[in-house]
Design an enzyme around this catalytic site. Structure first.
Site, PDB file in Angstrom:
ATOM      1  N   ASP A  73       0.826  -1.709  -0.508  1.00 54.71           N
ATOM      2  CA  ASP A  73      -0.114  -0.010  -0.197  1.00 54.71           C
ATOM      3  C   ASP A  73       1.175   1.418  -0.135  1.00 54.71           C
ATOM      4  OD1 ASP A  73      -1.547   2.379   0.158  1.00 54.71           O
ATOM      5  OD2 ASP A  73      -2.963   0.462   1.182  1.00 54.71           O
ATOM      6  N   SER A 120       2.475   1.765 -11.633  1.00 54.81           N
ATOM      7  CA  SER A 120       1.311   1.766 -12.648  1.00 54.81           C
ATOM      8  C   SER A 120       0.057   2.845 -11.929  1.00 54.81           C
ATOM      9  CB  SER A 120       1.817   0.559 -13.259  1.00 54.81           C
ATOM     10  OG  SER A 120       0.469   1.173 -14.016  1.00 54.81           O
ATOM     11  N   LEU A 121       0.472   3.458 -10.791  1.00 49.50           N
ATOM     12  CA  LEU A 121      -1.124   2.751  -9.634  1.00 49.50           C
ATOM     13  C   LEU A 121      -1.389   4.234  -9.641  1.00 49.50           C
ATOM     14  CD1 LEU A 121      -0.204   4.109  -6.586  1.00 49.50           C
ATOM     15  CD2 LEU A 121       1.598   1.866  -7.029  1.00 49.50           C
ATOM     16  N   LEU A 170       3.443   6.448 -14.716  1.00 51.99           N
ATOM     17  CA  LEU A 170       2.492   6.752 -15.857  1.00 51.99           C
ATOM     18  C   LEU A 170       1.569   7.727 -15.532  1.00 51.99           C
ATOM     19  CD1 LEU A 170       1.694   4.641 -18.162  1.00 51.99           C
ATOM     20  CD2 LEU A 170       2.526   3.602 -15.608  1.00 51.99           C
ATOM     21  N   TYR A 172      -1.318  11.633 -17.431  1.00 45.82           N
ATOM     22  CA  TYR A 172      -2.638  11.379 -18.630  1.00 45.82           C
ATOM     23  C   TYR A 172      -2.384  13.334 -17.678  1.00 45.82           C
ATOM     24  CZ  TYR A 172      -6.420  11.447 -19.985  1.00 45.82           C
ATOM     25  OH  TYR A 172      -8.335  11.096 -20.833  1.00 45.82           O
ATOM     26  N   TYR A 182     -12.565  14.874 -15.000  1.00 46.85           N
ATOM     27  CA  TYR A 182     -11.192  13.998 -14.184  1.00 46.85           C
ATOM     28  C   TYR A 182     -10.745  14.785 -13.313  1.00 46.85           C
ATOM     29  CZ  TYR A 182      -6.471  11.272 -14.356  1.00 46.85           C
ATOM     30  OH  TYR A 182      -5.556  10.022 -13.732  1.00 46.85           O
ATOM     31  N   ARG A 223      -9.530  -1.036 -15.597  1.00 45.92           N
ATOM     32  CA  ARG A 223     -10.120  -0.872 -13.935  1.00 45.92           C
ATOM     33  C   ARG A 223     -10.339   0.267 -12.934  1.00 45.92           C
ATOM     34  NH1 ARG A 223     -11.092  -5.391  -9.180  1.00 45.92           N
ATOM     35  NH2 ARG A 223     -12.042  -4.529  -7.777  1.00 45.92           N
TER      36      ARG A 223
HETATM   37  P1  NAD Z   1      -5.154  -0.196 -12.860  1.00 53.64           P
HETATM   38  O1  NAD Z   1      -6.765  -0.482 -12.557  1.00 53.64           O
HETATM   39  O2  NAD Z   1      -5.042  -1.572 -13.424  1.00 53.64           O
HETATM   40  O3  NAD Z   1      -3.627   0.586 -11.992  1.00 53.64           O
HETATM   41  C1  NAD Z   1      -4.323   0.927 -10.928  1.00 53.64           C
HETATM   42  C2  NAD Z   1      -3.417   0.001 -10.046  1.00 53.64           C
HETATM   43  O4  NAD Z   1      -3.461   0.776  -8.371  1.00 53.64           O
HETATM   44  C3  NAD Z   1      -3.431  -0.649  -9.505  1.00 53.64           C
HETATM   45  O5  NAD Z   1      -3.900  -2.218  -9.409  1.00 53.64           O
HETATM   46  C4  NAD Z   1      -4.680  -0.382  -8.431  1.00 53.64           C
HETATM   47  O6  NAD Z   1      -5.117  -1.647  -7.403  1.00 53.64           O
HETATM   48  C5  NAD Z   1      -3.580   0.323  -7.774  1.00 53.64           C
HETATM   49  N1  NAD Z   1      -3.580   0.969  -6.235  1.00 53.64           N
HETATM   50  C6  NAD Z   1      -4.481   1.848  -5.902  1.00 53.64           C
HETATM   51  N2  NAD Z   1      -4.050   2.214  -4.547  1.00 53.64           N
HETATM   52  C7  NAD Z   1      -2.673   1.852  -4.549  1.00 53.64           C
HETATM   53  C8  NAD Z   1      -2.398   2.479  -3.279  1.00 53.64           C
HETATM   54  N3  NAD Z   1      -2.726   2.870  -2.176  1.00 53.64           N
HETATM   55  N4  NAD Z   1      -1.513   1.182  -3.079  1.00 53.64           N
HETATM   56  C9  NAD Z   1      -0.775   0.623  -3.790  1.00 53.64           C
HETATM   57  N5  NAD Z   1      -1.576   0.126  -5.262  1.00 53.64           N
HETATM   58  C10 NAD Z   1      -2.377   0.679  -5.696  1.00 53.64           C
HETATM   59  O7  NAD Z   1      -5.437   0.819 -13.901  1.00 53.64           O
HETATM   60  P2  NAD Z   1      -4.308   1.611 -15.505  1.00 53.64           P
HETATM   61  O8  NAD Z   1      -5.353   3.044 -15.939  1.00 53.64           O
HETATM   62  O9  NAD Z   1      -3.528   0.903 -15.729  1.00 53.64           O
HETATM   63  O10 NAD Z   1      -3.774   2.626 -14.257  1.00 53.64           O
HETATM   64  C11 NAD Z   1      -2.325   2.833 -14.243  1.00 53.64           C
HETATM   65  C12 NAD Z   1      -1.620   4.139 -14.659  1.00 53.64           C
HETATM   66  O11 NAD Z   1      -1.892   4.022 -15.718  1.00 53.64           O
HETATM   67  C13 NAD Z   1      -2.049   5.481 -13.234  1.00 53.64           C
HETATM   68  O12 NAD Z   1      -1.111   5.915 -13.332  1.00 53.64           O
HETATM   69  C14 NAD Z   1      -2.891   6.051 -13.957  1.00 53.64           C
HETATM   70  O13 NAD Z   1      -3.149   7.021 -13.816  1.00 53.64           O
HETATM   71  C15 NAD Z   1      -2.120   5.822 -15.844  1.00 53.64           C
HETATM   72  N6  NAD Z   1      -3.174   5.745 -16.998  1.00 53.64           N
HETATM   73  C16 NAD Z   1      -4.189   5.843 -17.073  1.00 53.64           C
HETATM   74  C17 NAD Z   1      -4.673   5.751 -18.110  1.00 53.64           C
HETATM   75  C18 NAD Z   1      -6.141   4.900 -18.087  1.00 53.64           C
HETATM   76  O14 NAD Z   1      -6.890   5.292 -19.475  1.00 53.64           O
HETATM   77  N7  NAD Z   1      -6.069   4.004 -18.352  1.00 53.64           N
HETATM   78  C19 NAD Z   1      -4.561   7.118 -19.331  1.00 53.64           C
HETATM   79  C20 NAD Z   1      -3.325   7.945 -18.071  1.00 53.64           C
HETATM   80  C21 NAD Z   1      -2.341   7.723 -17.167  1.00 53.64           C
END
Ligand code: NAD
Length: 286
Positions: A73, A120-121, A170, A172, A182, A223
């Site tokens: 976490d 990636s979180l 990652l 945005y 957003y 997700r």
């Molecule tokens: P995802 O749900 O696969 O990944 C997000 C992860 O963060 C999840 O596995 C979740 O369990 C984890 N998480 C949340 N709070 C946490 C904490 N306190 N400690 C540890 N883990 C934690 O979704 P995603 O969209 O692939 O996101 C990954 C990254 O990509 C993020 O930074 C997101 O902002 C970025 N991003 C996503 C998009 C999109 O359209 N999906 C676009 C640009 C950037």
């Protein structure tokens, strides 16, 4: 020796973290992941039961092997930071050593060092609220989970990162252009993450010869993105308006990440790299 990667933020096979893990595995890296404690059980169970086997398949036909899953976490740096209600929460008390400092110590004890750190979180409890309606608590929670989490991970993993290694996160485009919807301080959190990428590239570069970059990714129906509520609209908007009119696949971001953490990118650090079919370059909706 092959490279070893720790990828924080993998809890299913839909998101960018999973795709980055696959791209790194395909390039020969050893994969360790950090999984959010509340999602740990279902992720490990699904892995064990073969639910992800199809999406574990690599281009050469073999299955990606996740060497170890660490509970994490990233909102808590040390055990002293964890409030009682979290510590005693059933999902948390059944796991151990999941603060950032402890996770880094566990990886050190198990493997000694890593070469690649992936963040990636993100999490913003009030993401669906406009910034004007966001509470201080919600705003700070978004920054804590989505921005400081990277500062903390890099700080704690840097001592076990081999010189020449690299990290990636990652971000945005809502950090620099207004993307209504957003909310909750998530746009602010991404702005902080991008600024920190430059400062941390300097500090980690000078101190440890480690590179720090971030990928500004286009929309993906992960997700986390589905929780925001307008991801389908963003995917459609991108398809309509980007220079490259195709759906963005998570693998394209995974491949870009694999490049950026590889020696092929040995002179790239402190950068925000767009992997979005070129959408960021447009000034007019078409
Ligand atoms: P995802 O749900 O696969 O990944 C997000 C992860 O963060 C999840 O596995 C979740 O369990 C984890 N998480 C949340 N709070 C946490 C904490 N306190 N400690 C540890 N883990 C934690 O979704 P995603 O969209 O692939 O996101 C990954 C990254 O990509 C993020 O930074 C997101 O902002 C970025 N991003 C996503 C998009 C999109 O359209 N999906 C676009 C640009 C950037």
């Amino acid at each position: 020796r092959g490279k070893r990667a720790f990828i924080a933020g993998v809890a299913d096979d839909n998101g960018y973290g999973w795709a980055i893990a696959k791209a790194l595995a395909a390039a020969g890296a050893e994969i360790l992941v950090g999984t959010w404690v509340p999602a740990l059980n279902i992720f490990e169970t699904s892995l064990r039961r073969g639910k992800f086997d199809e999406s574990r398949r690599l281009p050469n036909g073999s299955l990606m092997e996740i060497i170890k899953v660490y509970p994490l976490d990233a909102v808590y740096d040390t055990p002293e930071d964890v409030p009682d209600d979290v510590r005693t929460n059933k999902r948390y008390s059944s796991a151990s050593n999941w603060t950032v400092k402890e996770a880094a110590e566990s990886v050190k004890n198990d493997f000694g060092s890593i070469d690649i750190l992936v963040h990636s979180l993100a999490n913003g409890p009030e993401v669906t609220k406009p910034l004007l309606e966001t509470s201080r608590k919600g705003y700070l929670a978004a920054i804590s989970a989505s921005s400081y989490s990277f500062v903390s991970l890099l700080k704690h993993f840097l001592p076990i990162m081999n010189p020449g290694g690299a990290s990636i996160s990652l971000t945005y485009i809502a950090s620099e252009r207004t993307i209504p919807g957003y909310g909750g301080g998530m746009s602010s959190a991404k702005a902080a993450l991008e600024s920190d990428t430059r400062v941390l590239a300097f500090e980690a570069g000078r101190k440890c010869k480690i590179r720090v970059n971030t990928i500004s990714a286009g929309p993906l129906g992960s997700r986390a993105a589905k929780a925001i509520g307008f991801i389908e609209k963003m995917i459609e908007y991108s398809y309509t308006n980007a220079p490259l009119q195709k759906e963005l696949s998570a693998d394209e971001v995974g491949n870009a990440a694999a490049f950026l953490v590889s020696p092929l990118a040995s002179a790239i650090t402190g950068s925000v790299v767009y992997v979005d079919n070129g959408l960021n370059t447009m000034g007019l909706a078409t």
